[in-house]
Design an enzyme around this catalytic site. Structure first.
Site, PDB file in Angstrom:
ATOM      1  N   ASP A  67       0.854  -1.163  -0.077  1.00 45.98           N
ATOM      2  CA  ASP A  67      -0.085  -0.140   0.074  1.00 45.98           C
ATOM      3  C   ASP A  67       0.819   1.112   0.003  1.00 45.98           C
ATOM      4  O   ASP A  67       1.759   1.362   0.751  1.00 45.98           O
ATOM      5  CB  ASP A  67      -0.801  -0.135   1.243  1.00 45.98           C
ATOM      6  CG  ASP A  67      -1.867   1.029   1.436  1.00 45.98           C
ATOM      7  OD1 ASP A  67      -1.715   1.955   0.680  1.00 45.98           O
ATOM      8  OD2 ASP A  67      -2.868   0.974   2.384  1.00 45.98           O
ATOM      9  N   TYR A  71      -1.856  10.018  -3.469  1.00 47.53           N
ATOM     10  CA  TYR A  71      -1.908  11.200  -4.025  1.00 47.53           C
ATOM     11  C   TYR A  71      -0.835  12.395  -3.530  1.00 47.53           C
ATOM     12  O   TYR A  71      -0.395  13.047  -4.405  1.00 47.53           O
ATOM     13  CB  TYR A  71      -3.317  11.628  -3.953  1.00 47.53           C
ATOM     14  CG  TYR A  71      -4.279  11.109  -4.358  1.00 47.53           C
ATOM     15  CD1 TYR A  71      -4.316   9.716  -5.136  1.00 47.53           C
ATOM     16  CD2 TYR A  71      -5.741  11.438  -4.675  1.00 47.53           C
ATOM     17  CE1 TYR A  71      -5.298   8.763  -5.679  1.00 47.53           C
ATOM     18  CE2 TYR A  71      -6.678  10.746  -5.412  1.00 47.53           C
ATOM     19  CZ  TYR A  71      -6.477   9.500  -5.943  1.00 47.53           C
ATOM     20  OH  TYR A  71      -7.717   8.784  -6.344  1.00 47.53           O
ATOM     21  N   ARG A  79      -0.533  15.124   8.608  1.00 44.37           N
ATOM     22  CA  ARG A  79      -1.275  14.154   9.714  1.00 44.37           C
ATOM     23  C   ARG A  79      -0.684  14.308  10.829  1.00 44.37           C
ATOM     24  O   ARG A  79      -1.745  14.182  11.925  1.00 44.37           O
ATOM     25  CB  ARG A  79      -0.917  12.649   9.100  1.00 44.37           C
ATOM     26  CG  ARG A  79      -1.689  12.237   7.789  1.00 44.37           C
ATOM     27  CD  ARG A  79      -1.737  10.722   7.425  1.00 44.37           C
ATOM     28  NE  ARG A  79      -1.950  10.610   6.271  1.00 44.37           N
ATOM     29  CZ  ARG A  79      -2.210   9.551   5.212  1.00 44.37           C
ATOM     30  NH1 ARG A  79      -1.816   8.401   6.225  1.00 44.37           N
ATOM     31  NH2 ARG A  79      -2.327   9.633   3.970  1.00 44.37           N
ATOM     32  N   ASP A  84      -3.764   2.321  -5.183  1.00 43.83           N
ATOM     33  CA  ASP A  84      -2.265   2.369  -4.737  1.00 43.83           C
ATOM     34  C   ASP A  84      -2.174   0.933  -3.855  1.00 43.83           C
ATOM     35  O   ASP A  84      -1.006   1.100  -2.828  1.00 43.83           O
ATOM     36  CB  ASP A  84      -2.326   3.557  -3.839  1.00 43.83           C
ATOM     37  CG  ASP A  84      -2.971   3.524  -2.327  1.00 43.83           C
ATOM     38  OD1 ASP A  84      -4.074   2.765  -2.206  1.00 43.83           O
ATOM     39  OD2 ASP A  84      -2.296   4.081  -1.346  1.00 43.83           O
ATOM     40  N   GLU A  85      -2.995  -0.209  -4.099  1.00 41.65           N
ATOM     41  CA  GLU A  85      -2.817  -1.126  -3.381  1.00 41.65           C
ATOM     42  C   GLU A  85      -2.498  -2.328  -4.182  1.00 41.65           C
ATOM     43  O   GLU A  85      -3.544  -2.399  -5.239  1.00 41.65           O
ATOM     44  CB  GLU A  85      -3.903  -1.580  -2.439  1.00 41.65           C
ATOM     45  CG  GLU A  85      -4.035  -0.464  -1.218  1.00 41.65           C
ATOM     46  CD  GLU A  85      -5.308  -0.926  -0.143  1.00 41.65           C
ATOM     47  OE1 GLU A  85      -5.441  -2.078   0.054  1.00 41.65           O
ATOM     48  OE2 GLU A  85      -5.928  -0.008   0.066  1.00 41.65           O
TER      49      GLU A  85
HETATM   50  P1  TTP Z   1      -5.108   5.101   1.007  1.00 41.83           P
HETATM   51  O1  TTP Z   1      -4.435   4.055   0.880  1.00 41.83           O
HETATM   52  O2  TTP Z   1      -6.473   4.891   1.786  1.00 41.83           O
HETATM   53  O3  TTP Z   1      -4.645   6.523   1.492  1.00 41.83           O
HETATM   54  P2  TTP Z   1      -3.312   6.994   1.105  1.00 41.83           P
HETATM   55  O4  TTP Z   1      -2.266   6.354   0.273  1.00 41.83           O
HETATM   56  O5  TTP Z   1      -3.256   8.466   0.630  1.00 41.83           O
HETATM   57  O6  TTP Z   1      -2.714   7.138   2.744  1.00 41.83           O
HETATM   58  P3  TTP Z   1      -1.979   5.953   3.364  1.00 41.83           P
HETATM   59  O7  TTP Z   1      -0.699   6.197   3.965  1.00 41.83           O
HETATM   60  O8  TTP Z   1      -2.708   5.840   4.747  1.00 41.83           O
HETATM   61  O9  TTP Z   1      -2.328   4.622   2.828  1.00 41.83           O
HETATM   62  O10 TTP Z   1      -5.873   5.854  -0.497  1.00 41.83           O
HETATM   63  C1  TTP Z   1      -5.204   5.907  -1.711  1.00 41.83           C
HETATM   64  C2  TTP Z   1      -5.519   7.085  -2.288  1.00 41.83           C
HETATM   65  O11 TTP Z   1      -7.013   7.143  -2.715  1.00 41.83           O
HETATM   66  C3  TTP Z   1      -5.414   8.248  -1.410  1.00 41.83           C
HETATM   67  O12 TTP Z   1      -4.098   9.008  -1.768  1.00 41.83           O
HETATM   68  C4  TTP Z   1      -6.288   9.309  -2.129  1.00 41.83           C
HETATM   69  C5  TTP Z   1      -7.439   8.391  -2.674  1.00 41.83           C
HETATM   70  N1  TTP Z   1      -8.644   8.586  -1.754  1.00 41.83           N
HETATM   71  C6  TTP Z   1      -9.759   9.040  -2.015  1.00 41.83           C
HETATM   72  O13 TTP Z   1     -10.018   9.617  -3.329  1.00 41.83           O
HETATM   73  N2  TTP Z   1     -11.013   8.997  -1.421  1.00 41.83           N
HETATM   74  C7  TTP Z   1     -11.061   8.407  -0.255  1.00 41.83           C
HETATM   75  O14 TTP Z   1     -11.753   8.199   0.364  1.00 41.83           O
HETATM   76  C8  TTP Z   1      -9.964   7.646   0.062  1.00 41.83           C
HETATM   77  C9  TTP Z   1      -9.675   7.222   1.613  1.00 41.83           C
HETATM   78  C10 TTP Z   1      -8.591   7.913  -0.510  1.00 41.83           C
HETATM   79 MG    MG Z   2      -2.253   4.204   0.497  1.00 42.78          MG
END
Ligand code: TTP
Ligand code: MG
Length: 553
Positions: free
Chosen positions: A18, A23, A55, A110-111
């Protein structure tokens, strides 16, 4: 009811990756000044994500902008409504992971899940180090003796390599979880963030599940299912573990009840399903302003060279090249993206390492690209471009043939069918519109790799293709450029130029290698003999003659 933990299969090694604040990382890579400030990515009135500096102020995903500013007045916001760059980066990450295993499953942008069981067993055979690296969830004193601890240990080393690779290649940090199934790897990965990894061994699976704050936090339990469970009093993971299975079966049916029940013990039998290779490989460069053809060419040559490296890494052969431009537009901050594409001859890519294409071949591809450019931009008038991009799409598997003439004329028909070099006009089509999934088929029917067709039907196809590309400016001319790409040998002897038969297109004819010119001429001679009534009939023109599709109809 007893769970099946004792019967749980530990044979697989799964890594969940992940990306951190995805973004935000993409924006920080585009503009490194953003790395040292609290950064939020804005969509409408929401901060969809933020970097880890933000954060620390308490900013959470999906917080209202107004609330975010209360927590962090100096928050810097970047608009994140155009997903193009996020998609591009996302596919690059998946492509990179596919170097480790062909079992890579995308989950959102992103996963990714990666089943690395195969590399793990290869490494085990070589006696590789099995000591787990990174964080370890739970107690390691009472480990299972089926070999899973060694496998997961190696898995953790592979996860570390993968994360380093993502950092070096793409400048992105990530978290990883390593477990013997998807469920555990995903949950483990979220234990330590950012830029860390966590392995969970089967003996700690139940304990890991109990760390979740309610059944709704179990990854595959969505809102509806969690409400259903709540309705029969199941709120926590412990509630689910101690539930009466018949009560659960009454609610969900026996099969689903068992599946959901097992999840609460960390048992997940769903395999990693390959999402397939990306449907498009492309790169783009944005810039303040490009307004001269020399700059355009220079940029595109750079892009093409970089793109060929990516295509070589991918290993498949593209059939279409696409050019993207973004035109400056006062009324739209994002500018206006336009794309144009045409098919290219596959045999260019069958000649070996595409990164080592000769200058001549590169020039020929550039001719095609500049032709596309002229369709998108009227260079007789001033223009202002803020982005140029190139991508290859419609891939098929590499299959190398030897015969020059066959390569030259037939092979591409076999694999490209009648859609060959059809010009398609598009506006604002994102490069990676469809998710990289084996179920997300390209809207166009893909002919199977090396589909064998009779030569006659190929030629018929070819004729049809000429008709079908009437909208395409001078398809034959475009074909010339493509044919040239393939003419790797036998330059025409300048002392003995063969003149163009009167019924053939001159440009096309002179672009052909000498052997084909001779063949065409020979066939023209035969046709002439046949068409002159008082002459004895010569050898009849073969219905699948090369002339049939080079001569304009
Ligand atoms: P996530 O993996 O949930 O968040 P992240 O990568 O920003 O942070 P983390 O370090 O906790 O993993 O989501 C991936 C991307 O998806 C995130 O950068 C922005 C987008 N996103 C949305 O557009 N809407 C949402 O509700 C969420 C949770 C994420
Ligand atoms: Mg992420």
């Amino acid at each position: 009811m007893e769970s099946d933990t004792a019967l749980d299969d530990h044979s697989r090694t799964i890594i969940h990756v992940d990306l951190d604040c995805f973004y935000a990382q993409v924006e920080m890579n585009k503009n490194p000044k953003l790395r040292d400030v609290p950064l939020g990515i804005q969509q409408k009135n929401i901060v969809v994500t933020s970097n880890y500096i933000a954060r620390e102020y308490g900013i959470k995903k999906c917080m209202l902008i107004e609330d975010a500013f209360k927590l962090c007045p100096n928050l810097v916001l970047v608009k994140g409504e155009d997903l193009h760059d996020y998609r591009q980066t996302s596919y690059k990450v998946t492509a990179l992971l596919q170097k480790y295993s062909n079992l890579v499953e995308r989950l959102g942008l992103d996963e990714n899940f990666i089943d690395v069981s195969r590399i793990v067993s290869e490494r085990l055979e070589t006696g590789a180090n099995c000591d787990a690296v990174g964080n370890i969830f739970g107690d390691t004193s009472d480990m299972c003796d089926c070999g899973c601890s060694e496998r997961l240990g190696i898995g953790s080393i592979i996860a570390q390599n993968i994360r380093e690779d993502i950092k070096v290649q793409l400048g992105l940090t990530s978290c990883a979880g390593i477990g013997h199934n998807k469920l555990l790897s995903k949950i483990a990965g979220s234990r330590h963030k950012p830029n860390q990894q966590t392995v969970v061994f089967p003996n700690s699976a139940v304990e890991l599940m109990l760390t979740l704050d309610g059944v709704s936090r179990i990854p595959s339990i969505g809102v509806v299912l969690s409400e259903q469970l709540n309705s029969i009093g199941i709120k926590t993971v412990q509630d689910l573990q101690s539930t009466n299975i018949s009560k659960l079966s009454g609610l969900l049916g026996p099969e689903k009840a068992k599946q959901v029940y097992d999840l609460s013990f960390g048992i997940d039998r769903i395999l990693v399903k390959s999402s397939g290779k990306p449907q498009s490989i492309g790169i783009e460069d944005s810039c303040k302003s490009i307004s001269a053809e020399t700059e355009v060419k220079e940029k595109l040559v750079q892009l093409l060279n970089r793109l060929l490296v990516l295509v070589a890494e991918d290993g498949r052969i593209p059939r279409t090249i696409k050019l993207t431009v973004r035109k400056f537009d006062k009324s739209s901050k994002l500018g206006v993206r336009e794309t144009k594409q045409c098919n290219i001859n596959s045999s260019l890519f069958t000649c070996g390492d595409v990164t080592k294409l000769g200058e001549n071949a590169l020039n020929k591809v550039m001719v095609i690209i500049m032709r596309l450019f002229s369709k998108l931009v009227d260079s007789t008038k001033p223009y202002h471009l803020t982005l140029l991009g190139l991508s290859f799409t419609k891939f098929h598997q590499r299959s190398i043939g030897k015969n020059a003439l066959t390569n030259f004329l037939v092979k591409d028909i076999e694999v490209q069918s009648v859609t060959n070099i059809k010009c398609i006009s598009e506006t604002d089509e994102p490069s990676y519109e469809t998710p990289c999934s084996s179920t997300a088929e390209s809207p166009e029917k893909e002919p199977g790799p090396v589909r064998k067709k009779s030569k006659t039907s190929d030629i018929v196809a070819k004729r049809r293709f000429v008709k079908e590309t009437e909208d395409c400016e001078s398809p034959l001319k475009l074909r010339v450029a493509e044919l040239r790409l393939n003419s790797t040998e036998k330059p025409a002897d300048s002392n003995q130029n063969i003149s163009c038969p009167p019924n053939a297109d001159k440009d096309v004819f002179h672009a052909l290698p000498r052997d084909l010119q001779e063949e065409l001429w020979e066939e023209y001679k035969q046709t002439r003999e046949r068409d002159i009534p008082d002459k004895p009939l010569g050898k009849r023109v073969k219905p699948n003659s090369i002339r049939n599709y080079l001569v304009p109809r």
